[in-house]
Design an enzyme around this catalytic site. Structure first.
Site, PDB file in Angstrom:
ATOM      1  N   CYS A   2       0.860  -1.259  -0.160  1.00 30.07           N
ATOM      2  CA  CYS A   2      -0.093   0.005   0.076  1.00 30.07           C
ATOM      3  C   CYS A   2       0.800   1.312   0.078  1.00 30.07           C
ATOM      4  O   CYS A   2       1.826   1.389   0.863  1.00 30.07           O
ATOM      5  CB  CYS A   2      -0.926   0.103   1.377  1.00 30.07           C
ATOM      6  SG  CYS A   2      -2.315  -1.386   1.441  1.00 30.07           S
ATOM      7  N   ARG A  27       3.823  -0.344  -4.621  1.00 30.19           N
ATOM      8  CA  ARG A  27       3.692  -0.734  -3.367  1.00 30.19           C
ATOM      9  C   ARG A  27       2.350  -1.702  -3.198  1.00 30.19           C
ATOM     10  O   ARG A  27       2.191  -2.320  -2.155  1.00 30.19           O
ATOM     11  CB  ARG A  27       3.621   0.367  -2.470  1.00 30.19           C
ATOM     12  CG  ARG A  27       4.961   1.175  -2.109  1.00 30.19           C
ATOM     13  CD  ARG A  27       4.846   2.133  -1.118  1.00 30.19           C
ATOM     14  NE  ARG A  27       4.808   1.614   0.211  1.00 30.19           N
ATOM     15  CZ  ARG A  27       5.624   1.555   1.018  1.00 30.19           C
ATOM     16  NH1 ARG A  27       6.852   1.923   0.685  1.00 30.19           N
ATOM     17  NH2 ARG A  27       5.475   0.863   2.395  1.00 30.19           N
ATOM     18  N   TRP A  75      -2.568  -2.615  -1.693  1.00 30.45           N
ATOM     19  CA  TRP A  75      -2.484  -4.224  -1.815  1.00 30.45           C
ATOM     20  C   TRP A  75      -3.225  -5.091  -0.832  1.00 30.45           C
ATOM     21  O   TRP A  75      -3.015  -4.637   0.419  1.00 30.45           O
ATOM     22  CB  TRP A  75      -0.982  -4.482  -1.680  1.00 30.45           C
ATOM     23  CG  TRP A  75      -0.376  -5.905  -1.611  1.00 30.45           C
ATOM     24  CD1 TRP A  75       0.009  -6.410  -2.951  1.00 30.45           C
ATOM     25  CD2 TRP A  75      -0.248  -7.025  -0.777  1.00 30.45           C
ATOM     26  NE1 TRP A  75       0.322  -7.816  -2.983  1.00 30.45           N
ATOM     27  CE2 TRP A  75       0.061  -8.300  -1.518  1.00 30.45           C
ATOM     28  CE3 TRP A  75      -0.640  -7.134   0.458  1.00 30.45           C
ATOM     29  CZ2 TRP A  75       0.255  -9.411  -0.953  1.00 30.45           C
ATOM     30  CZ3 TRP A  75      -0.349  -8.266   0.943  1.00 30.45           C
ATOM     31  CH2 TRP A  75       0.115  -9.390   0.407  1.00 30.45           C
ATOM     32  N   ASN A  99      -1.861   2.187   5.595  1.00 31.35           N
ATOM     33  CA  ASN A  99      -1.171   1.000   5.246  1.00 31.35           C
ATOM     34  C   ASN A  99      -0.673   0.191   6.639  1.00 31.35           C
ATOM     35  O   ASN A  99      -0.045   0.770   7.448  1.00 31.35           O
ATOM     36  CB  ASN A  99       0.385   1.775   4.672  1.00 31.35           C
ATOM     37  CG  ASN A  99       1.230   0.661   4.524  1.00 31.35           C
ATOM     38  OD1 ASN A  99       0.961  -0.379   4.249  1.00 31.35           O
ATOM     39  ND2 ASN A  99       2.676   1.104   4.353  1.00 31.35           N
ATOM     40  N   GLY A 100      -1.026  -1.138   6.336  1.00 26.23           N
ATOM     41  CA  GLY A 100      -0.568  -2.122   7.440  1.00 26.23           C
ATOM     42  C   GLY A 100      -1.984  -2.918   7.862  1.00 26.23           C
ATOM     43  O   GLY A 100      -2.591  -3.162   6.716  1.00 26.23           O
ATOM     44  N   GLU A 482      17.436 -17.888  -7.089  1.00 28.41           N
ATOM     45  CA  GLU A 482      17.314 -16.655  -7.402  1.00 28.41           C
ATOM     46  C   GLU A 482      16.741 -16.492  -8.718  1.00 28.41           C
ATOM     47  O   GLU A 482      15.610 -15.783  -8.981  1.00 28.41           O
ATOM     48  CB  GLU A 482      18.268 -15.618  -7.122  1.00 28.41           C
ATOM     49  CG  GLU A 482      17.988 -14.175  -7.303  1.00 28.41           C
ATOM     50  CD  GLU A 482      16.738 -13.421  -6.609  1.00 28.41           C
ATOM     51  OE1 GLU A 482      16.303 -14.076  -5.708  1.00 28.41           O
ATOM     52  OE2 GLU A 482      16.289 -12.418  -7.372  1.00 28.41           O
ATOM     53  N   LYS A 486      12.870 -15.142  -9.930  1.00 23.68           N
ATOM     54  CA  LYS A 486      12.820 -13.981 -10.982  1.00 23.68           C
ATOM     55  C   LYS A 486      11.496 -14.618 -12.046  1.00 23.68           C
ATOM     56  O   LYS A 486      10.743 -13.960 -12.201  1.00 23.68           O
ATOM     57  CB  LYS A 486      14.216 -13.737 -11.759  1.00 23.68           C
ATOM     58  CG  LYS A 486      15.032 -13.109 -10.838  1.00 23.68           C
ATOM     59  CD  LYS A 486      14.703 -11.356 -10.861  1.00 23.68           C
ATOM     60  CE  LYS A 486      13.678 -11.461  -9.553  1.00 23.68           C
ATOM     61  NZ  LYS A 486      14.135 -11.262  -8.311  1.00 23.68           N
ATOM     62  N   GLU A 489       7.995 -15.074 -10.556  1.00 19.60           N
ATOM     63  CA  GLU A 489       7.172 -13.889 -10.165  1.00 19.60           C
ATOM     64  C   GLU A 489       6.741 -13.163 -11.381  1.00 19.60           C
ATOM     65  O   GLU A 489       5.842 -12.464 -11.296  1.00 19.60           O
ATOM     66  CB  GLU A 489       7.946 -13.073  -9.018  1.00 19.60           C
ATOM     67  CG  GLU A 489       9.042 -12.331  -9.365  1.00 19.60           C
ATOM     68  CD  GLU A 489       9.811 -11.624  -8.247  1.00 19.60           C
ATOM     69  OE1 GLU A 489       9.379 -11.325  -7.301  1.00 19.60           O
ATOM     70  OE2 GLU A 489      11.075 -11.738  -8.264  1.00 19.60           O
ATOM     71  N   HIS A 505      17.258 -37.660  -6.176  1.00 20.47           N
ATOM     72  CA  HIS A 505      16.442 -38.078  -4.930  1.00 20.47           C
ATOM     73  C   HIS A 505      15.087 -37.944  -5.002  1.00 20.47           C
ATOM     74  O   HIS A 505      14.379 -38.003  -4.006  1.00 20.47           O
ATOM     75  CB  HIS A 505      17.252 -37.452  -3.679  1.00 20.47           C
ATOM     76  CG  HIS A 505      18.480 -38.135  -3.413  1.00 20.47           C
ATOM     77  ND1 HIS A 505      19.038 -39.161  -3.173  1.00 20.47           N
ATOM     78  CD2 HIS A 505      19.756 -37.203  -3.848  1.00 20.47           C
ATOM     79  CE1 HIS A 505      20.438 -39.287  -3.120  1.00 20.47           C
ATOM     80  NE2 HIS A 505      20.875 -37.965  -3.624  1.00 20.47           N
ATOM     81  N   LYS A 604       5.683  -4.579  -3.794  1.00 17.68           N
ATOM     82  CA  LYS A 604       7.083  -4.189  -3.632  1.00 17.68           C
ATOM     83  C   LYS A 604       7.772  -4.460  -2.306  1.00 17.68           C
ATOM     84  O   LYS A 604       8.804  -5.121  -1.963  1.00 17.68           O
ATOM     85  CB  LYS A 604       7.626  -2.881  -4.012  1.00 17.68           C
ATOM     86  CG  LYS A 604       9.095  -2.505  -4.002  1.00 17.68           C
ATOM     87  CD  LYS A 604       9.774  -3.481  -5.016  1.00 17.68           C
ATOM     88  CE  LYS A 604      11.365  -3.113  -5.058  1.00 17.68           C
ATOM     89  NZ  LYS A 604      11.909  -4.095  -5.765  1.00 17.68           N
TER      90      LYS A 604
HETATM   91  O1  M6R Z   1      12.473  -5.183   0.620  1.00 19.98           O
HETATM   92  P1  M6R Z   1      13.087  -6.824   1.172  1.00 19.98           P
HETATM   93  O2  M6R Z   1      14.335  -7.003   0.201  1.00 19.98           O
HETATM   94  O3  M6R Z   1      13.009  -6.861   2.422  1.00 19.98           O
HETATM   95  O4  M6R Z   1      11.911  -7.385   0.231  1.00 19.98           O
HETATM   96  C1  M6R Z   1      12.152  -9.043   0.443  1.00 19.98           C
HETATM   97  C2  M6R Z   1      11.481  -9.867  -0.462  1.00 19.98           C
HETATM   98  O5  M6R Z   1       9.887  -9.451  -0.477  1.00 19.98           O
HETATM   99  C3  M6R Z   1      11.843  -9.294  -1.894  1.00 19.98           C
HETATM  100  O6  M6R Z   1      12.963  -9.883  -1.942  1.00 19.98           O
HETATM  101  C4  M6R Z   1      10.805 -10.181  -2.837  1.00 19.98           C
HETATM  102  O7  M6R Z   1      11.326 -11.510  -2.782  1.00 19.98           O
HETATM  103  C5  M6R Z   1      11.086  -9.732  -4.292  1.00 19.98           C
HETATM  104  N1  M6R Z   1       9.878  -9.331  -5.094  1.00 19.98           N
HETATM  105  C6  M6R Z   1      11.728 -10.686  -5.303  1.00 19.98           C
HETATM  106  O8  M6R Z   1      11.952 -10.178  -6.601  1.00 19.98           O
END
Ligand code: M6R
Length: 609
Positions: A2, A27, A75, A99-100, A482, A486, A489, A505, A604
């Site tokens: 948010c 956000r 969000w 927000n929260g 990672e 990527k 997502e 396994h 984000k």
């Molecule tokens: O702001 P942060 O680095 O704490 O966020 C952690 C994760 O939410 C963030 O890395 C998330 O996995 C990304 N969207 C991945 O691209």
């Protein structure tokens, strides 16, 4: 999680709110709205969808100019994305954006229902709006009403509130979610993120936890519970509006991938003094680091994946045991913390709720806590005993790229520093390492960009896949995890990363004719072993893309497609491989027509647990 923004002053607030919300869209982007002060009334406009939908509605309805407004891009947590659940939430007295999460909203809602309050949405935020309304009716004073309401609310919040009978005034308060105050030539601003305010001003104040702000066109004040004022600490930023714009790139993600060489250098080079890593400017003394007998790296998502690389680097160079923990699990795993424990919390935003909670737990149990944080002044940065800031600049794409790159950069430095302190590497070896990092890594990433056309061809082979596997050993496994995230997502293709030797396994049963497998080998050390695992996959029909270091011995003989990384230098291959995987995910998502910078269901900065 948010975005919120408010303005009061001598200019029309509506375009400012829309502009701010557009920047904050990363956000959260499932619904959007604003509330404006107009002739003793509050007019609200909100809808499901994104800021553009709100902009259209504002035009259609000829929304009048106003000098005071608040806005929100959501969000969803409590209550699905809809017009009704969109913020602001209004009562007969006020309008509020939040927000929260209000954790005890159910009990509060039950009490309010008994008193006859009629709720229109399913949100916890509307409950907060009514709690403050009831207090305001009783106390007739907004500041007292807000402070006494906070005693009833538990959870995390950043609120901005307009009261009907207080024209031109915005009240805001935070606990666990960020708020930034700002002043400009035409009035006062308040937002959840500095980037939303960069078009208007360069002077900011990070509102501290639990503080209440009162913003009018002439002043921005922080008011304590007893009514006395607290002096805001104003800071100038050198961040530019361009940093939060695409600058000709089709997507923020691609722009941010291209910013990696510079971000890496900006993070590493100021911390190398006389050829050796030096954290004295970050408030991390050598004595503190020397005390670390054990290290916990705690983070979420990609930041946790950067931590996996950190574990590898620290254990490999400095020989100190490292445990990497998912932040949301950390507190529940009974971590073994003592005063010789160094806890490193990694977070781009510095606001991730799970990471913040883990940090607080670590502090309570006596660990020395150090943040690796990108956003200056964020909650984790302020609460950690020390912070190594990463200098990536604002990261707007939801999928992190440069944010991850600079976290790995910070771990390279930490590992080099610890190995110098522990004597596991000689001073000369550490010097060589540091100069190689600065010289080779940015160059390696830069040269990987020249593989972009090759990567586009690779993406054409992958984009229709339903499942995909990443395999690698050692640090290449950490990179694969990672790379896989990527792809998932932003392209919505299901993928999993496996330690290459682990596939047999169980998971190898999923490999059939044509199953795509991306294998990674960034060094000679584990090359032959990885090649054996590739053969296990290809002999079961897998279609293998092999991302390998430049001098690899005949990778063409083992894989269907080979992507040779640039020949640069040791330690540089890992971020070159990551850049290649970021570009693969990006190009696959482009071919699938995905919303690259704002993938579905994500936000984000995740400020809820
Ligand atoms: O702001 P942060 O680095 O704490 O966020 C952690 C994760 O939410 C963030 O890395 C998330 O996995 C990304 N969207 C991945 O691209």
């Amino acid at each position: 999680m948010c975005g919120i923004v408010g303005f009061t002053g001598s200019a029309n607030a509506v375009p400012k709110i829309v502009k701010g919300l557009k920047v904050l869209e990363y956000r959260g982007y499932d619904s959007v709205g604003l509330a404006a002060q107009l002739n003793g009334e509050i007019k609200t406009l909100k809808c499901k969808g994104r800021v553009d939908a709100l902009r259209d509605k504002l035009e259609q309805e000829h929304f009048p100019a106003t000098d005071c407004a608040i806005g929100h891009t959501r969000w969803a947590t409590h209550g699905g994305p809809s017009d009704i659940n969109a913020h602001p939430h209004s009562t007969d007295t006020l309008a509020l954006v939040h927000n929260g999460i209000i954790e005890n909203y159910r009990e509060l809602k039950a009490q309010l229902l008994e008193k006859g309050v009629k709720f229109v949405s399913e949100t916890d935020s509307e409950v907060a709006a009514w709690v403050i309304t009831e207090e305001y009716k009783a106390q007739k004073d907004p500041i007292k009403a807000i402070y006494s309401s906070l005693k009833k609310l538990s959870g995390s919040y950043a609120f901005e509130i307009l009261f009907k009978d207080r024209p031109g005034e915005i009240f805001a308060v935070r606990q666990g979610s960020p708020l930034i105050l700002a002043t400009g030539v035409d009035g006062g601003y308040i937002a959840s993120d500095m980037t939303a305010l960069l078009p208007f001003t360069d002077t900011f104040c990070f509102l501290r936890e639990g503080a209440l702000a009162h913003v009018t066109k002439d002043s921005v004040q922080i008011v304590k519970e007893d009514g006395t004022l607290e002096e805001p600490v104003w800071q100038k930023t050198d961040m530019t509006v361009e940093a939060a714009e695409k600058c000709g790139y089709p997507h923020f993600m691609l722009k941010e991938i291209h910013e990696q060489p510079n971000a890496f250098l900006k993070t590493v080079s100021p911390r190398i003094k006389n050829g050796l890593p030096d954290f004295s400017g970050d408030g991390v003394s050598d004595d503190l680091l020397r005390r670390a007998k054990k290290i916990y790296i705690v983070a979420c998502g990609s930041a946790m994946h950067a931590g996996l690389c950190g574990k590898y680097l620290i254990e490999h160079w400095a020989k100190i045991p490292v445990t990497v923990e998912i932040a949301s699990e950390f507190r529940y795993n009974d971590p073994l913390i003592d005063s010789d424990t160094l806890m490193i919390i990694v977070s781009q935003s510095g606001e991730t709720a799970d990471s913040l909670a883990a940090l607080r737990y670590g502090k309570e149990h006596g660990a020395f806590t150090m943040g690796i944080i990108n956003v200056v002044g964020s909650s984790i940065a302020r609460e950690a005993d020390a912070t190594l800031y990463t200098y990536a600049g604002p990261e707007i794409a939801v999928a992190t790229t440069k944010g991850y790159c600079v976290q790995v950069a910070a771990f390279m430095l930490i590992a080099a520093k610890l190995s110098a302190l522990c004597g596991t590497l000689s001073e000369n070896e550490v010097r060589t390492l540091c100069s190689e990092l600065c010289r080779d890594v940015p160059k390696a990433i830069e040269e990987t960009f020249s593989l972009h056309d090759e990567i586009k061809e690779i993406a054409k082979k992958l984009y229709q896949s339903e499942n995909l596997f990443y395999i690698g050993r050692g640090i290449d496994y950490a990179l694969g995890v990672e790379g896989s995230l990527k792809l998932k997502e932003i392209s919505y293709i299901h993928s999993e990363a496996y330690a290459a030797g682990e596939l047999k396994h169980g998971t190898i049963s999923l490999i059939t004719e044509g199953t795509p497998v991306i294998a990674v080998a960034t060094s000679a050390r584990l090359y032959d072993k990885t090649v054996s695992n590739i053969r296990e996959c290809s002999s079961r029909g897998a279609n293998v893309l092999f991302i390998c270091y430049n001098d690899a011995h005949q990778p063409e003989n083992v894989a269907d497609t080979v992507l040779r990384l640039p020949k640069v230098g040791r330690h540089a291959e890992m971020l070159a491989a990551m850049t290649a995987m970021q570009l693969i995910a990006y190009e696959v998502a482009v071919l699938r027509g995905c919303d690259i910078d704002r993938p579905r269901n994500l936000a984000k900065s995740v400020t809820v647990e």
